[in-house]
Design an enzyme around this catalytic site. Structure first.
Site, PDB file in Angstrom:
ATOM      1  N   GLU B  52       0.983  -1.372   0.206  1.00 24.23           N
ATOM      2  CA  GLU B  52       0.046   0.169   0.131  1.00 24.23           C
ATOM      3  C   GLU B  52       0.509   1.242  -0.261  1.00 24.23           C
ATOM      4  O   GLU B  52       0.609   2.275  -0.992  1.00 24.23           O
ATOM      5  CB  GLU B  52      -1.267   0.076   1.401  1.00 24.23           C
ATOM      6  CG  GLU B  52      -2.577  -0.909   0.969  1.00 24.23           C
ATOM      7  CD  GLU B  52      -1.970  -2.372   1.494  1.00 24.23           C
ATOM      8  OE1 GLU B  52      -1.146  -2.315   1.293  1.00 24.23           O
ATOM      9  OE2 GLU B  52      -2.261  -3.184   1.866  1.00 24.23           O
ATOM     10  N   PHE B 114     -10.617  -7.590  14.326  1.00 30.27           N
ATOM     11  CA  PHE B 114      -9.248  -8.069  13.085  1.00 30.27           C
ATOM     12  C   PHE B 114      -8.930  -7.036  12.170  1.00 30.27           C
ATOM     13  O   PHE B 114     -10.291  -5.971  11.321  1.00 30.27           O
ATOM     14  CB  PHE B 114      -9.853  -9.344  12.979  1.00 30.27           C
ATOM     15  CG  PHE B 114      -8.848  -9.879  11.449  1.00 30.27           C
ATOM     16  CD1 PHE B 114      -7.984 -10.105  12.271  1.00 30.27           C
ATOM     17  CD2 PHE B 114      -9.218  -9.946  10.408  1.00 30.27           C
ATOM     18  CE1 PHE B 114      -7.115 -10.837  10.901  1.00 30.27           C
ATOM     19  CE2 PHE B 114      -8.099 -10.009   9.300  1.00 30.27           C
ATOM     20  CZ  PHE B 114      -7.229 -10.060   9.679  1.00 30.27           C
ATOM     21  N   GLN B 115      -8.362  -7.194  12.018  1.00 35.59           N
ATOM     22  CA  GLN B 115      -7.631  -6.240  11.256  1.00 35.59           C
ATOM     23  C   GLN B 115      -8.372  -4.402  11.395  1.00 35.59           C
ATOM     24  O   GLN B 115      -8.673  -3.692  10.704  1.00 35.59           O
ATOM     25  CB  GLN B 115      -7.817  -5.881   9.081  1.00 35.59           C
ATOM     26  CG  GLN B 115      -7.031  -7.277   9.386  1.00 35.59           C
ATOM     27  CD  GLN B 115      -7.139  -7.231   7.954  1.00 35.59           C
ATOM     28  OE1 GLN B 115      -8.282  -7.259   6.895  1.00 35.59           O
ATOM     29  NE2 GLN B 115      -5.588  -8.287   7.569  1.00 35.59           N
ATOM     30  N   LYS B 164     -17.383  -1.104   7.059  1.00 32.43           N
ATOM     31  CA  LYS B 164     -18.216  -1.768   5.806  1.00 32.43           C
ATOM     32  C   LYS B 164     -19.374  -1.975   5.775  1.00 32.43           C
ATOM     33  O   LYS B 164     -19.948  -2.460   4.534  1.00 32.43           O
ATOM     34  CB  LYS B 164     -17.421  -3.507   5.765  1.00 32.43           C
ATOM     35  CG  LYS B 164     -17.631  -4.179   5.043  1.00 32.43           C
ATOM     36  CD  LYS B 164     -17.057  -5.487   5.588  1.00 32.43           C
ATOM     37  CE  LYS B 164     -16.732  -7.081   4.016  1.00 32.43           C
ATOM     38  NZ  LYS B 164     -15.847  -8.334   4.733  1.00 32.43           N
ATOM     39  N   MET B 481      24.602   9.375  -0.079  1.00 35.78           N
ATOM     40  CA  MET B 481      24.540   9.979   1.232  1.00 35.78           C
ATOM     41  C   MET B 481      25.183   9.482   2.513  1.00 35.78           C
ATOM     42  O   MET B 481      26.088  10.661   3.003  1.00 35.78           O
ATOM     43  CB  MET B 481      22.860  10.368   0.991  1.00 35.78           C
ATOM     44  CG  MET B 481      22.953  12.498   1.290  1.00 35.78           C
ATOM     45  SD  MET B 481      24.149  13.058   0.708  1.00 35.78           S
ATOM     46  CE  MET B 481      23.132  13.920  -1.230  1.00 35.78           C
TER      47      MET B 481
END
Lengths: 191, 583
Positions: B52, B114-115, B164, B481
């Site tokens: 993501e 969950f999640q 949802k 760097m």
């Protein structure tokens, strides 16, 4: 340079409105922030202060316009003039913020805070606290044989002074609301 | 008439109504209803990412190269938390991005489901605004508002968290045309402030325009207005990293990028000028160096659409809150009305001084016949691609600075790079987003091998969508760097700054069905680059370069602009201990 002979405050968007030379002196300012009354808005305002390291001396918030979904957040903060300007500009950036007013510079403001003070004691101490409360125009809102709760409204300084006097007389608890403030005289309702 | 539909249908409908034709995303439990709707239509193309974070960087590349909003769909919990780096990157660089995240059903919020994650809480500091939608009727207005907020005033990322059950429930769809927003920000400059600025323009003897990403965000007209004004005044112009391309690098008024690794002539002009006109840049610490020694003799004017940018870092003489393009046009109009006066002779003398600084040839480096110098690789890439319809993205590090120095940008929206946040792993997914937006263009990501590894899973995305995007990796087997700073600041103790156990990038490309090219010989470089350009598909180019090359010029931390280090100068003892505190 003659080009800089622009009169101070000639434009609303100009840096000339800022005081000419920034000092390192910390100043105390009372800000009124009119926001959309929606979940998360207060968190965004407080998060701004936490995330950028600004001070909050007191903060009050309540809905002021139910139909218009508006709340007023009154924040007492302190910082150098440059920091105060940044705080106002950063608050103004927040999408849900409608207006930011610096009551300390926009005019003379009435500032009031409500405090509840629980003082425990008996005998002469108890009587003395009652006498002082009368001088300060504090009201007794709860009493038992060995305690009072005083309610007092005033400037933060007045509440500080009252607390200081009550301390040796058995002060055991304080609850303060933080400052609510309005500009004196007629003017925009939001100020 | 309002139409009844499910929340998931509203999401797709609102995106269509907003003109969205592509979204970057990754499905999961909490966004299944939305993905079901995406499955049943063909107007919006879905680019399946591998992580993501990359989806948000793709949306950023898409947004930066088109000026449109980049749209991302992620699931709840880890899907949303993975998006945080991209959101923060977009916030720092003022990129309009909309992330739609799934959330557990409203009745489960707060139960550690969950999640489940507090997505609006987590993303509040890294979005311009975010919303949790609890009511399906509010979904369409919120999406329309999100597009408005993302693109109004200073652009930025926004997020909408959609439980949802809100996606499943039906409600009334609000049309885009019916949406009324209360959010607006002033964009027109204050005429008095413009007049004050014209006073300064008329009297300046050593002026410089310092421009930034605000001009590019304002749109192509702002870049055109900048060109008109610079050429009419004969004033020199420099720019921050994010502003590259707003002014054509081929024009004689262009001084090159300024700042820590900016060009000598640009930084010296900034230091010695008597009038600095900042348009759409924000005095970033990479630009200013030591604040109290920053351009000590100049009057400073700052045009920015964000009031909080003015006087945040550098106290200026005139602050103008405005859109960069509107301000540039207003300056031109006022200056023209007053007769287009400048102190032309003084400005010519100023140019003579600048030409002396240019003669220092600050980008000079020692060429090698045995090893590819990274600067040389970019010079050849520039020479072989400059006439093409070309878009460049970069990762973060030495290669990014060399790209800014050695590649020349003639148009805005042609360079996509992580400036404010400095996100390693930005460039590769960003190049994918650019290629999606411009399928026929040449899109090249200038990368270091370490940055490339940070999002290399997106090779799968390149392969799946047959994208001809080119990964040009300047492989020095070092975190270049970091290594350079350790050499200059930390006694050459190279703590953890080498790339151990690197993959074979050619085989890596091939295993994803892409072309891999390796080159280590300067004599073969041109042919290898041409092979990359001629290949119709995606390419990973592993360019093995000098391992210990330092990026110069460099303003050491804590030093003013006129104390730059040049390539052949001794770097020992150049940075004092107090400078080491800055990064």
């Amino acid at each position: 340079m003659s080009a800089l002979n622009i009169k101070q405050g000639s434009t609303s968007h100009s840096a000339y409105n800022l005081r000419a030379s920034y000092t390192e002196t910390s100043e105390r300012h009372t800000l009124a922030v009119i926001v959309v009354n929606a979940p998360g808005v207060l968190a965004r305002v407080i998060g701004l202060f936490a995330g950028r390291g600004y001070n909050i001396e007191s903060l009050t918030v309540a809905e002021i316009d139910h139909a218009g979904h508006r709340s007023r957040i009154t924040i007492v903060t302190s910082g150098t003039p440059q920091v105060i300007e940044q705080i106002k500009a950063q608050l103004g950036r927040i999408v849900a913020v409608h207006e930011v007013h610096d009551l300390t510079v926009e005019g003379r403001a009435v500032e009031r805070e409500l405090g509840l003070f629980k003082v425990e004691g008996t005998g002469e101490q108890r009587i003395e606290s009652l006498r002082l409360a009368e001088i300060f125009r504090a009201r007794v809102v709860d009493s038992t044989l060995n305690s009072f709760i005083y309610e007092m409204t005033g400037t933060p300084d007045k509440l500080d002074a009252f607390a200081e006097l009550m301390r040796p007389l058995g002060l055991s608890n304080i609850a303060r609301t933080g400052v609510a403030a309005l500009l004196r005289g007629p003017g925009a309702a939001s100020k | 008439m309002a139409r009844e539909m499910t929340g998931a249908q509203m999401v797709v409908q609102a995106l269509k109504d907003q003109g969205v034709d592509v979204v970057f995303g990754y499905p999961g439990g909490a966004v299944l209803p939305i993905y079901d709707e995406i499955f049943q239509q063909n107007d919006i193309r879905h680019i399946l990412v591998r992580h993501e974070q990359a989806a948000v960087h793709m949306a950023e590349g898409y947004a930066r190269s088109t000026g449109k909003v980049g749209v991302v769909i992620v699931t709840s919990g880890p899907g949303a938390t993975n998006a945080v780096t991209g959101l923060t990157d977009a916030l720092m660089d003022s990129i309009p991005v909309l992330v739609l995240s799934g959330q557990v059903p409203t009745f489960m919020i707060g139960s550690d489901g969950f999640q489940e994650a507090d997505t609006v809480g987590i993303t509040r500091p890294c979005t311009k605004e975010n919303w949790l939608v609890r009511d399906t009727d509010q979904l369409a207005p919120t999406i329309h508002e999100a597009f408005h907020v993302a693109t109004t005033g200073r652009p930025g990322p926004v997020l909408i968290d959609i439980p949802k059950d809100v996606q499943f429930a039906t409600g009334l769809y609000q049309e885009r045309e019916a949406h009324r927003s209360s959010y607006s920000r002033p964009t027109a400059p204050d005429p008095d402030a413009i007049e004050a600025l014209v006073d300064l323009i008329e009297q300046a003897e050593r002026p410089v325009f310092y421009t930034g990403g605000g001009i590019i965000n304002s749109g192509p007209e702002a870049s055109a207005a900048l060109r008109d004004l610079v050429q009419a005044t004969n004033f020199p112009v420099t720019s921050s990293l994010l502003g590259l391309g707003a002014y054509p690098a081929s024009d004689r008024h262009w001084l090159g990028m300024l700042g820590m690794h900016g060009l000598y002539e640009a930084n010296m002009a900034m230091h010695d000028c008597d009038l600095m006109i900042n348009i759409g840049a924000r005095f970033d610490d990479r630009i200013t160096g030591r604040i109290d020694a920053f351009s000590p003799g100049s009057r400073k004017v700052h045009v920015d659409i964000d009031p909080s940018s003015i006087n945040k870092v550098i106290h200026v003489d005139i602050g103008i809150i405005a859109d960069a393009g509107l301000a540039l046009k207003a300056i031109m109009a006022a200056w023209t009305r007053r007769g287009r006066r400048t102190k032309a002779e003084a400005v010519v003398a100023w140019w003579r001084q600048i030409d002396e600084w240019r003669a220092v040839n600050c980008l000079a480096y020692r060429q090698s016949t045995t090893t590819i110098k990274p600067q040389y690789a970019l010079q050849r890439l520039e020479a072989l691609t400059k006439d093409r319809d070309r878009y460049i993205t970069t990762e973060v590090g030495q290669h990014q600075m060399w790209a800014a120095q050695f590649l020349h940008f003639e148009e805005p929206n042609r360079l996509m790079t992580s400036g404010g946040l400095g996100t390693m792993g930005y460039g590769f997914p960003s190049s994918i987003g650019v290629q999606i937006a411009h399928p026929d263009a040449l899109v090249i990501n200038i990368a270091g091998e370490a940055s490339f590894l940070m999002n290399m899973q997106e090779l799968g995305t390149v392969s799946q969508f047959h994208l001809p995007v080119k990964q040009f990796i300047l492989n020095n087997e070092r975190l270049g760097m970091v290594r350079q700073w350790q050499e200059l600041l930390h006694g050459s103790r190279y703590s953890q700054s080498w790339s151990e156990a690197l993959p074979d990038f050619v085989m890596l490309a091939e295993t994803f069905g892409l072309k891999g090219i390796r080159c280590s010989d300067p004599a073969e470089l041109d042919d290898a680059i041409m092979e990359m350009l001629d290949h119709p598909g995606g390419v990973v180019f592993d360019c093995l370069v000098e391992r210990h090359e330092n990026c110069f010029p460099m303003i050491p931390s804590g030093k003013p602009h006129n104390e730059m280090l040049l390539g052949d100068a001794s770097t020992e003892g150049a940075i004092k201990a107090d400078g080491a505190v800055m990064v």
